[in-house]
Design a protein around this motif. Structure first.
Motif, mmCIF file in Angstrom:
data_model
loop_
_atom_site.group_PDB
_atom_site.id
_atom_site.type_symbol
_atom_site.label_atom_id
_atom_site.label_comp_id
_atom_site.label_asym_id
_atom_site.label_seq_id
_atom_site.Cartn_x
_atom_site.Cartn_y
_atom_site.Cartn_z
ATOM 1 N N UNK A 116 -0.915 -0.969 8.708
ATOM 2 C CA UNK A 116 -2.375 -0.910 8.805
ATOM 3 C C UNK A 116 -2.811 -1.099 10.259
ATOM 4 N N UNK A 117 -2.208 -2.072 10.935
ATOM 5 C CA UNK A 117 -2.503 -2.361 12.335
ATOM 6 C C UNK A 117 -2.212 -1.143 13.217
ATOM 7 N N UNK A 118 -1.058 -0.510 13.017
ATOM 8 C CA UNK A 118 -0.706 0.666 13.817
ATOM 9 C C UNK A 118 -1.645 1.832 13.539
ATOM 10 N N UNK A 119 -1.939 2.066 12.273
ATOM 11 C CA UNK A 119 -2.808 3.182 11.908
ATOM 12 C C UNK A 119 -4.207 2.994 12.472
ATOM 13 N N UNK A 120 -4.733 1.791 12.370
ATOM 14 C CA UNK A 120 -6.071 1.514 12.895
ATOM 15 C C UNK A 120 -6.081 1.657 14.418
ATOM 16 N N UNK A 121 -5.044 1.139 15.070
ATOM 17 C CA UNK A 121 -4.987 1.217 16.525
ATOM 18 C C UNK A 121 -4.915 2.632 17.043
ATOM 19 N N UNK A 122 -4.168 3.490 16.374
ATOM 20 C CA UNK A 122 -4.068 4.880 16.799
ATOM 21 C C UNK A 122 -5.357 5.642 16.492
ATOM 22 N N UNK A 123 -6.003 5.312 15.355
ATOM 23 C CA UNK A 123 -7.234 6.007 14.967
ATOM 24 C C UNK A 123 -8.359 5.759 15.967
ATOM 25 N N UNK A 124 -8.455 4.535 16.480
ATOM 26 C CA UNK A 124 -9.556 4.181 17.368
ATOM 27 C C UNK A 124 -9.114 4.011 18.824
ATOM 28 N N UNK A 125 -7.969 4.596 19.156
ATOM 29 C CA UNK A 125 -7.483 4.657 20.540
ATOM 30 C C UNK A 125 -7.296 3.281 21.164
ATOM 31 N N UNK A 126 -6.881 2.316 20.354
ATOM 32 C CA UNK A 126 -6.608 0.976 20.840
ATOM 33 C C UNK A 126 -5.146 0.803 21.237
ATOM 34 N N UNK A 127 -4.311 1.702 20.764
ATOM 35 C CA UNK A 127 -2.884 1.681 21.082
ATOM 36 C C UNK A 127 -2.461 3.042 21.597
ATOM 37 N N UNK A 128 -1.638 3.034 22.626
ATOM 38 C CA UNK A 128 -1.017 4.256 23.100
ATOM 39 C C UNK A 128 0.426 4.286 22.633
ATOM 40 N N UNK B 228 0.857 -1.191 0.000
ATOM 41 C CA UNK B 228 0.000 0.000 0.000
ATOM 42 C C UNK B 228 0.890 1.237 0.000
ATOM 43 N N UNK B 229 0.668 2.124 -0.913
ATOM 44 C CA UNK B 229 1.438 3.352 -0.996
ATOM 45 C C UNK B 229 0.626 4.507 -0.422
ATOM 46 N N UNK B 230 1.322 5.445 0.200
ATOM 47 C CA UNK B 230 0.647 6.608 0.757
ATOM 48 C C UNK B 230 0.274 6.405 2.209
ATOM 49 N N UNK B 231 -0.547 7.313 2.726
ATOM 50 C CA UNK B 231 -0.941 7.318 4.129
ATOM 51 C C UNK B 231 -2.065 6.320 4.379
ATOM 52 N N UNK B 232 -1.954 5.569 5.468
ATOM 53 C CA UNK B 232 -2.944 4.548 5.794
ATOM 54 C C UNK B 232 -4.217 5.131 6.397
ATOM 55 N N UNK B 233 -4.235 6.416 6.634
ATOM 56 C CA UNK B 233 -5.401 7.058 7.237
ATOM 57 C C UNK B 233 -6.674 6.779 6.440
ATOM 58 N N UNK B 234 -6.534 6.773 5.124
ATOM 59 C CA UNK B 234 -7.716 6.651 4.270
ATOM 60 C C UNK B 234 -8.368 5.279 4.365
ATOM 61 N N UNK B 235 -7.604 4.246 4.689
ATOM 62 C CA UNK B 235 -8.205 2.908 4.697
ATOM 63 C C UNK B 235 -8.682 2.469 6.083
ATOM 64 N N UNK B 236 -8.434 3.300 7.097
ATOM 65 C CA UNK B 236 -8.917 2.934 8.432
ATOM 66 C C UNK B 236 -10.146 3.737 8.842
ATOM 67 N N UNK B 237 -10.541 4.713 8.045
ATOM 68 C CA UNK B 237 -11.689 5.533 8.399
ATOM 69 C C UNK B 237 -12.974 4.699 8.393
#
Length: 252
Positions: free
Chosen positions: A211-223, A65-74
């Motif tokens: 993807x895992x890191x981006x999703x975790x940070x987006x939904x406050x699952x990872x600090x 996946x190229x680019x920022x993962x923000x778009x696929x975790x929304x």
């Protein structure tokens, strides 16, 4: 979108077809909430630690996946946030389980006598006597993946039938699940990335982890502290997270 602030919202959602992956034998222990670092000996002149391969070019840039993962975790429109989180937890678990299955023969009681995730960091497990114990990495990972599998199979925790709502404890449960999955990722990067390279799977594994890191940070699952660890016992993948953030792949 704050996942934990959404708990007061309606948790009604469409039926999710049951789908479960296979894991090893049942675990009898429970995963730890916080991994205390190893005892560190008095300061001595330590040899320079070589740069990990996963931080080196071209491997650090390898991705599907190229680019920022923000778009696929929304959160997609009209999709309930609980359902979205549950589906992604299942997918991360399934994919990571498959990756570990491929390199499992290289992760042995002898080669990985502790659940290491950094040069000064080994995670511990809380046993049935509520004591922290060090376990070989394959045993620790067996317990983690079995524990998560049992949760996924528990209709009361991950409901799959229409009309069955997620429990109020769901956000805290999946946050704990996420922390344990991070530890498995961290061990593979720290101890088995050369085997990932041998299989030419680094673009797939990097993309899964980003993807895992981006999703975790987006939904406050990872600090951030989960990803980076402490100054005395840093998590090896903390540098990878920082590198990808600097590259624009992940957000802070």
């Amino acid at each position: 979108m704050s996942f934990f602030n959404s708990i007061s919202r309606s948790m009604t959602r469409a039926q999710r077809a049951p789908k479960r992956a296979t894991t090893p034998t049942s675990a009898t222990f429970s995963p730890t909430e916080v991994a205390p670092p190893n005892n560190i000996p008095p300061s001595v002149a330590a040899p320079a630690i070589p740069k990990p391969l996963y931080l080196s070019s071209p491997f650090v840039e390898a991705a599907l996946v190229k680019g920022n993962f923000k778009t696929i975790v929304m959160l997609p429109k009209y999709v309930d946030i609980m359902e979205w989180v549950a589906m992604n937890i299942f997918d991360f678990y399934t994919n990571l389980n498959e990756f570990y299955g491929v390199i499992a023969e290289c992760c042995t009681q002898q080669s990985c006598s502790t659940m290491s995730a950094g040069h000064t960091l080994s995670y511990t497990w809380i046993n049935h006597e509520r004591k922290s114990v060090h376990l070989p990495a394959p045993t620790y990972i067996d317990y983690v993946m079995t524990w998560i599998q049992n949760l996924l199979n528990d209709e009361a925790t991950f409901p799959t039938k229409a009309g069955h709502d997620f429990p109020q404890s769901f956000p805290s449960t999946v946050k704990h699940v996420y922390r344990q999955l991070l530890r498995v990722f961290a061990h593979i990067y720290h101890s088995h990335f050369h085997q990932i390279l041998h299989l030419r799977s680094e673009p797939h594994f990097n993309s899964l982890f980003a993807h895992f890191l981006s999703f975790g940070r987006e939904y406050e699952l990872l600090e951030v502290k989960d990803v980076k660890g402490s100054a005395s016992s840093p998590v090896a993948v903390g540098q990878l997270w920082e590198k990808w953030r600097d590259m624009g792949i992940l957000e802070g």
